[in-house]
Write a protein that holds these residues in place. Structure first.
Motif, short mmCIF file in Angstrom:
data_model
loop_
_atom_site.label_atom_id
_atom_site.label_comp_id
_atom_site.label_asym_id
_atom_site.label_seq_id
_atom_site.Cartn_x
_atom_site.Cartn_y
_atom_site.Cartn_z
N THR A 36 4.08 1.70 -0.96
CA THR A 36 4.84 1.90 -2.19
C THR A 36 3.96 2.41 -3.32
O THR A 36 4.33 3.35 -4.04
CB THR A 36 5.52 0.58 -2.62
OG1 THR A 36 6.29 0.07 -1.54
CG2 THR A 36 6.43 0.81 -3.82
N TYR A 37 2.79 1.81 -3.48
CA TYR A 37 1.90 2.26 -4.57
C TYR A 37 1.35 3.65 -4.29
O TYR A 37 1.17 4.46 -5.21
CB TYR A 37 0.75 1.27 -4.76
CG TYR A 37 -0.02 1.52 -6.04
CD1 TYR A 37 0.48 1.11 -7.26
CD2 TYR A 37 -1.25 2.18 -6.02
CE1 TYR A 37 -0.21 1.35 -8.44
CE2 TYR A 37 -1.96 2.42 -7.18
CZ TYR A 37 -1.43 2.00 -8.39
OH TYR A 37 -2.11 2.25 -9.56
N ASP A 38 1.11 3.96 -3.02
CA ASP A 38 0.59 5.28 -2.67
C ASP A 38 1.62 6.38 -2.97
O ASP A 38 1.26 7.48 -3.40
CB ASP A 38 0.22 5.30 -1.18
CG ASP A 38 -0.41 6.62 -0.76
OD1 ASP A 38 -1.47 6.97 -1.31
OD2 ASP A 38 0.16 7.30 0.12
N PRO A 50 -1.72 -5.21 -5.25
CA PRO A 50 -2.07 -3.79 -5.10
C PRO A 50 -2.53 -3.16 -6.41
O PRO A 50 -3.40 -2.27 -6.42
CB PRO A 50 -0.78 -3.15 -4.59
CG PRO A 50 -0.04 -4.27 -3.93
CD PRO A 50 -0.36 -5.48 -4.74
N VAL A 51 -1.94 -3.61 -7.53
CA VAL A 51 -2.33 -3.08 -8.84
C VAL A 51 -3.73 -3.58 -9.21
O VAL A 51 -4.56 -2.81 -9.71
CB VAL A 51 -1.29 -3.50 -9.91
CG1 VAL A 51 -1.65 -2.90 -11.27
CG2 VAL A 51 0.11 -3.09 -9.48
N TRP A 91 0.83 -1.21 0.00
CA TRP A 91 0.00 0.00 0.00
C TRP A 91 0.86 1.26 0.00
O TRP A 91 0.62 2.21 -0.72
CB TRP A 91 -0.92 -0.01 1.21
CG TRP A 91 -1.83 1.18 1.28
CD1 TRP A 91 -3.03 1.35 0.68
CD2 TRP A 91 -1.57 2.40 2.01
NE1 TRP A 91 -3.56 2.58 0.96
CE2 TRP A 91 -2.68 3.25 1.79
CE3 TRP A 91 -0.53 2.85 2.82
CZ2 TRP A 91 -2.76 4.52 2.34
CZ3 TRP A 91 -0.62 4.10 3.38
CH2 TRP A 91 -1.72 4.93 3.14
N GLN A 133 2.99 -3.18 -16.54
CA GLN A 133 3.09 -1.77 -16.93
C GLN A 133 2.70 -1.57 -18.39
O GLN A 133 2.09 -0.56 -18.75
CB GLN A 133 4.53 -1.29 -16.70
CG GLN A 133 4.71 0.21 -16.69
CD GLN A 133 4.32 0.84 -15.37
OE1 GLN A 133 4.22 0.16 -14.36
NE2 GLN A 133 4.07 2.14 -15.37
N THR A 187 6.00 -1.14 -7.34
CA THR A 187 5.24 -1.84 -6.29
C THR A 187 5.52 -3.33 -6.33
O THR A 187 5.78 -3.96 -5.29
CB THR A 187 3.74 -1.58 -6.46
OG1 THR A 187 3.49 -0.17 -6.39
CG2 THR A 187 2.95 -2.28 -5.38
N THR A 188 5.48 -3.92 -7.51
CA THR A 188 5.75 -5.35 -7.64
C THR A 188 7.18 -5.68 -7.26
O THR A 188 7.45 -6.69 -6.61
CB THR A 188 5.49 -5.80 -9.09
OG1 THR A 188 4.21 -5.36 -9.50
CG2 THR A 188 5.56 -7.32 -9.20
N GLN A 237 2.80 5.36 -7.31
CA GLN A 237 1.76 5.13 -8.34
C GLN A 237 2.30 4.32 -9.51
O GLN A 237 1.89 4.49 -10.65
CB GLN A 237 1.20 6.46 -8.85
CG GLN A 237 0.48 7.29 -7.78
CD GLN A 237 -0.78 6.60 -7.28
OE1 GLN A 237 -1.65 6.22 -8.08
NE2 GLN A 237 -0.89 6.44 -5.97
N SER A 238 3.24 3.41 -9.22
CA SER A 238 3.91 2.62 -10.27
C SER A 238 3.70 1.14 -10.00
O SER A 238 4.05 0.63 -8.92
CB SER A 238 5.41 2.93 -10.29
OG SER A 238 6.11 1.99 -11.08
N ALA A 239 3.12 0.43 -10.99
CA ALA A 239 2.95 -1.01 -10.88
C ALA A 239 4.30 -1.72 -10.83
O ALA A 239 4.49 -2.70 -10.09
CB ALA A 239 2.12 -1.54 -12.05
#
Length: 502
Positions: free
Chosen positions: A137-139, A344-345, A135, A469, A147-148, A142-144
């Motif tokens: 990292t994506y917040d 998360p994505v 949560w 991505q 985050t992965t 904003q990168s898939a």
């Protein structure tokens, strides 16, 4: 000719027949070690009955040989006949056989209970960490892709120094090693919690924290896997590994949902403090393990490399172990990054949900793991372990294929549960198969070499993030599922050693 043995009744002096072909009760008490005993009631066969009953016959006249008189009734009124008693007890025996293979068999061993508790609490911390890191990292990014990558980066140290952890497990006291590593994890987590709580967190700090936590897994997994065979007899290994996976799975079910709620209510800082407290509780459980001291030799840096090579040669000489390790590369490379790393994505871009929805998605994976481990624990010592391992990988790929077409959160939850059933059956059965083959002096090094398969997780995460991505998370998962099933089937056709393994 029928033999009837008459037993003298204490009251009337009459005797009643005892058929030697009827099974008779046998009572004994078994000691399982550590002061624990179990009351076991079984049944002897006809030969043993004949001998024991003959020994109990008080006088020669109580033994009648010949065809019984149809007009006489040798059984006194009110005396119990053997048939109903045998029938009644036979039913009790049937129930007891089922209970003997019960799901929680290994919990009767004290040391295993503490190994399991350590797994339970440390796993709770791990799954809480996955929710917070995904949560957070994506917040921020904003990168898939990032985050992965963050979700799988903790496996990177295993790829480079994994075998060293196994050597330490083989040479040092395992419970103290496990407790020390858990203390290290709690310290790192509390430090990162302060950074997050004060609002100073940035992407490099997240990646540094994950890498430092990954260093602990170099020792944590081999130590835990090696302690399980030291805590239960060999016939309970499958059950023990399944129950150990249950501890991992149960927290995977509860921790993400709770973590999502904690994130929504108070934020990531307090969630990380809860994670550290779980790790400290796991440390206390590890210190409670009591095993006899074993001379494991001396750890010398001069001979470390040769001992690592000795472990590698040992694995090479075991075709079943080697085959299981090669097949074990597929889930971390092609499955984990897509059903865990991309979650998360999926939550944000496919199901349009927040941290609570993300927690539910991760918890559904935990629900499937619980189902899979309970199923395996109930099956007991599976005879065709190799075939179950291969089928589990194929089923995982098929479930991933179905999940890639889902666009509703309600349908995503059972689909992910099916994916997780297959993965948990694979990992628990593979661990049990490997540990049932290797000798104790190589257990740590073999476990660390098996853990090297998780070194493929960062590579898989990089590929999953790049594909998601460009193509989107569903398309990336679709491609991965087809590759997973195809690779598993091709490997089985090429190498039959694992398929034939019992």
């Amino acid at each position: 000719m029928e033999v009837v043995i008459g037993r003298q009744l204490p009251a009337g002096g009459a005797s009643y027949p005892l058929n030697v072909n009827e099974p008779q009760p046998l009572h004994r008490s078994e000691d399982h070690g550590g002061g624990e005993t179990e009351d076991v009631r079984g049944w002897t066969g006809p030969v043993a009955n004949h001998a024991s009953s003959s020994a109990e016959t008080p006088a020669p006249e109580a033994l009648a040989i010949g065809r019984p008189n149809p007009f006489s009734n040798p059984t006194p009124k009110g005396a119990p006949t053997s048939a109903p008693a045998a029938s009644s007890v036979r039913r009790r025996r049937k129930i007891r056989v089922q209970a003997a293979a019960h799901t929680f068999e290994s919990f009767k061993h004290r040391n295993f209970r503490f190994v399991w508790a350590s797994t339970f609490f440390s796993s709770g911390g791990f799954w809480l960490q996955q929710i917070v890191i995904g949560w957070l990292t994506y917040d921020i990014t904003q990168s898939a892709f990032l985050t992965t990558l963050a979700m799988g980066l903790d496996a990177l140290p295993i790829l480079f120094i994994g075998p060293m952890g196994g050597l330490l497990v083989d040479k040092l006291e395992r419970r103290l090693l496990l407790a020390g590593v858990l203390t290290y994890q709690a310290t790192i987590t509390l430090t990162f919690a302060v950074i997050v709580w004060t609002g100073m967190v940035e992407t490099p700090y997240i990646f540094a924290y994950i890498l430092m936590m990954g260093l602990a897994w170099v020792i944590l997994d081999p130590a835990r896997m090696s302690l399980i065979p030291n805590s239960v007899p060999k016939e309970n290994l499958v059950n023990a590994f399944a129950l150990n996976s249950l501890g991992f799975s149960a927290t995977r079910l509860a921790a993400p949902a709770m973590g999502g709620a904690v994130l929504a209510l108070v934020g990531p800082g307090p969630a990380l403090v809860i994670e550290a407290s779980l790790q400290l509780t796991a440390m206390a459980a590890a210190l409670s393990i009591r095993l006899p001291k074993v001379d494991r030799g001396t750890l010398k840096l001069s001979s470390a490399f040769n001992e690592l090579l000795e472990g590698a040669r040992y694995v090479k000489a075991q075709p079943v172990v080697l085959s299981a390790m090669i097949l074990g590369i597929l889930p971390p490379l092609i499955s984990f990054p897509y059903v865990s790393g991309l979650m998360p994505v999926f939550a944000a871009e496919v199901f349009y949900t927040g941290s609570v929805g993300l927690g539910l998605l991760m918890s559904s994976l935990g629900a499937g793991s619980v189902i899979g481990t309970l199923l395996l624990a109930s099956l007991g010592d599976v005879k065709r372990k190799g075939r179950l391992i291969t089928v589990a990988v194929v089923c995982t790929g098929c479930a991933m294929l179905g999940f890639s077409f889902v666009r509703s959160l309600a349908w995503a939850l059972p689909a992910l549960a099916l994916v997780s059933v297959g993965m948990m059956l694979f990992f628990a059965e593979t661990s049990a198969l490997i540990q049932s083959i290797v000798s104790d002096e190589f257990r740590g090094r073999v476990s660390s070499l098996y853990s090297l398969t998780f070194g493929a997780l960062p590579v898989g995460s990089f590929l999953a993030g790049s594909m998601a991505q460009k193509l989107g998370a569903p398309s990336a998962t679709l491609i991965a599922s087809v590759v997973l099933v195809s690779a598993a089937l091709m490997f089985t056709l090429w190498n039959r050693a694992l398929w034939r393994a019992g």
